[in-house]
Scaffold this active site. Structure first.
Site, PDB file in Angstrom:
ATOM      1  N   TYR A 240      52.324  42.711  48.687  1.00  0.00           N
ATOM      2  CA  TYR A 240      53.497  42.858  47.825  1.00  0.00           C
ATOM      3  C   TYR A 240      53.720  44.317  47.426  1.00  0.00           C
ATOM      4  CZ  TYR A 240      53.785  37.788  47.182  1.00  0.00           C
ATOM      5  OH  TYR A 240      53.931  36.441  47.378  1.00  0.00           O
TER       6      TYR A 240
ATOM      7  N   LYS B 142      28.965  27.482  25.912  1.00  0.00           N
ATOM      8  CA  LYS B 142      30.418  27.411  25.733  1.00  0.00           C
ATOM      9  C   LYS B 142      31.136  27.935  26.972  1.00  0.00           C
ATOM     10  CE  LYS B 142      30.598  31.932  23.443  1.00  0.00           C
ATOM     11  NZ  LYS B 142      30.995  32.676  22.244  1.00  0.00           N
TER      12      LYS B 142
ATOM     13  N   MET C 296      48.357  35.852  44.126  1.00  0.00           N
ATOM     14  CA  MET C 296      47.934  34.688  43.374  1.00  0.00           C
ATOM     15  C   MET C 296      46.780  33.949  44.051  1.00  0.00           C
ATOM     16  SD  MET C 296      50.114  31.386  42.015  1.00  0.00           S
ATOM     17  CE  MET C 296      51.208  32.394  41.018  1.00  0.00           C
TER      18      MET C 296
END
Length: 369
Positions: free
Chosen positions: A264, A38, A313
């Site tokens: 950041y 899975k 990100m």
């Protein structure tokens, strides 16, 4: 082995074969082996993994959802496939693709009987889940009489297996609870199958159960995380080989003076002249923010380099001060010299979450046995 030229997840089928053979050696030859594939085979590639396991001789596969089973069928997998968490809206699709549903409640059982009758099925293989203490899915003991009644009144179904799930098989402090689950499963399954004209498979052992409670193997075992190289036990892990290695490259190297900040929110402040490298991987790829701010690090040319600042990100920054490296060099995030369990623990999580979280935009590279 060629160096990575991008962010890539290497999938080592030789390590998979090693793990399969090791786990298979822990059970009797007559006990069947179910391989859990899975979640893209625990974050890797379900088709490549399933094809290799079918070649190695696995008896069964298990997936979580119907679409996962359909993908395997479309790619030539022929062994039986148990769908662990099917929804009744997909029952026709299950039959169309010769998948085998876990029926875990009266609603799923009644719904599947209705669909099977509509499609003129006879003796269609299904699996009955019993709840012995995990309290997720499954019939409780007082419901067994209703299950027997519903199955006795239809010719559409045939119980292929009866199973349950151990809640804490890796935790020796929960041994009494685990033994109690095994005993309850034995009693409940016998109550369910004693009047049948055939003997379904019985299975309760997951990877840790297989290793710690081999006498509870019954007629089949299910293993997922063990196949991918993790035994949930520091004494077992050395006998297993992680199947995946996440690699990337250095995009840019920047020299910064004391007082500069990185990333950041200016989350990392330079305390002394430093060399900072940028890598093309971030939380959109599965390396989450929990690994930033020096909680975890990567391997550059054999040396440890901490992740500094906040994970972005698509980018992470690492401190390579004192490391001989240049732009384009390979970086190992986990795997090889850095065990994925160590990397996951550095972020306060577990190997399951780490490896299943690597996103599909990361290139998969199959390393044959």
């Amino acid at each position: 082995m060629p160096e990575a030229k991008e962010t890539v997840l290497e999938i080592n089928l030789g390590n998979l074969a090693h793990n399969y053979r090791y786990l298979r050696s822990k059970i009797d030859k007559e006990v069947k082996f179910l391989s859990v594939v899975k979640a893209h085979a625990y974050g890797s590639d379900s088709v490549a993994i399933a094809k290799k396991l079918e070649e190695l001789g696995t008896d069964y596969f298990a997936v979580a959802y119907v679409e996962e089973g359909v993908r395997l069928r479309e790619n030539g997998i022929t062994k039986p496939i148990l769908v662990l968490h099917p929804q009744y809206t997909h029952f026709e699709q299950i039959i169309e693709n010769c998948l085998e549903p876990n029926l875990y409640s009266e609603k799923t059982l009644r719904s599947f009987i209705s669909i099977a009758e509509k499609l003129n099925q006879k003796n269609y293989p299904v699996h009955i889940k019993l709840n012995t203490g995990l309290n997720r899915l499954g019939f409780d003991q007082p419901e067994i009489s209703k299950v027997k009644e519903l199955i006795a009144n239809t010719s559409t179904l045939k119980i292929a297996s009866v199973f349950s799930h151990l809640a804490a098989s890796e935790d020796w402090q929960e041994r009494d609870f685990t033994v109690g689950q095994i005993d309850l499963f034995r009693k409940m399954s016998w109550e369910l199958i004693q009047d049948l004209d055939h003997e379904p498979l019985l299975h309760i052992c997951n990877t840790s159960g297989l290793i710690n409670y081999p006498k509870a193997a019954f007629s089949m075992v299910r293993t997922g995380i063990g196949l991918y190289g993790y035994g949930n036990d520091k004494t077992v892990d050395p006998y297993l080989k992680p199947v995946v290695t996440l690699k990337t490259i250095i995009s840019q190297i920047r020299k910064l003076d004391k007082g500069a900040t990185v990333g950041y929110n200016r989350a990392y402040k330079i305390e002394k002249p430093s060399k900072i490298a940028t890598l093309p991987v971030g939380h959109a790829d599965g390396i989450n923010r929990i690994y930033g701010k020096e909680k975890a690090g990567v391997i550059v040319n054999g040396k440890y380099a901490p992740i500094v600042g906040n994970v972005c990100m698509d980018i992470i920054m690492i401190d390579v001060t004192g490391i001989d490296c240049e732009e384009g060099d390979e970086v190992i995030i986990f795997g090889g010299p850095q065990h994925p369990v160590k990397f996951a623990e550095a972020g306060g999580t577990i190997s399951y979450e780490l490896i299943t979280g690597i996103q599909r935009r990361v290139t998969r590279k199959i390393i044959p046995e």
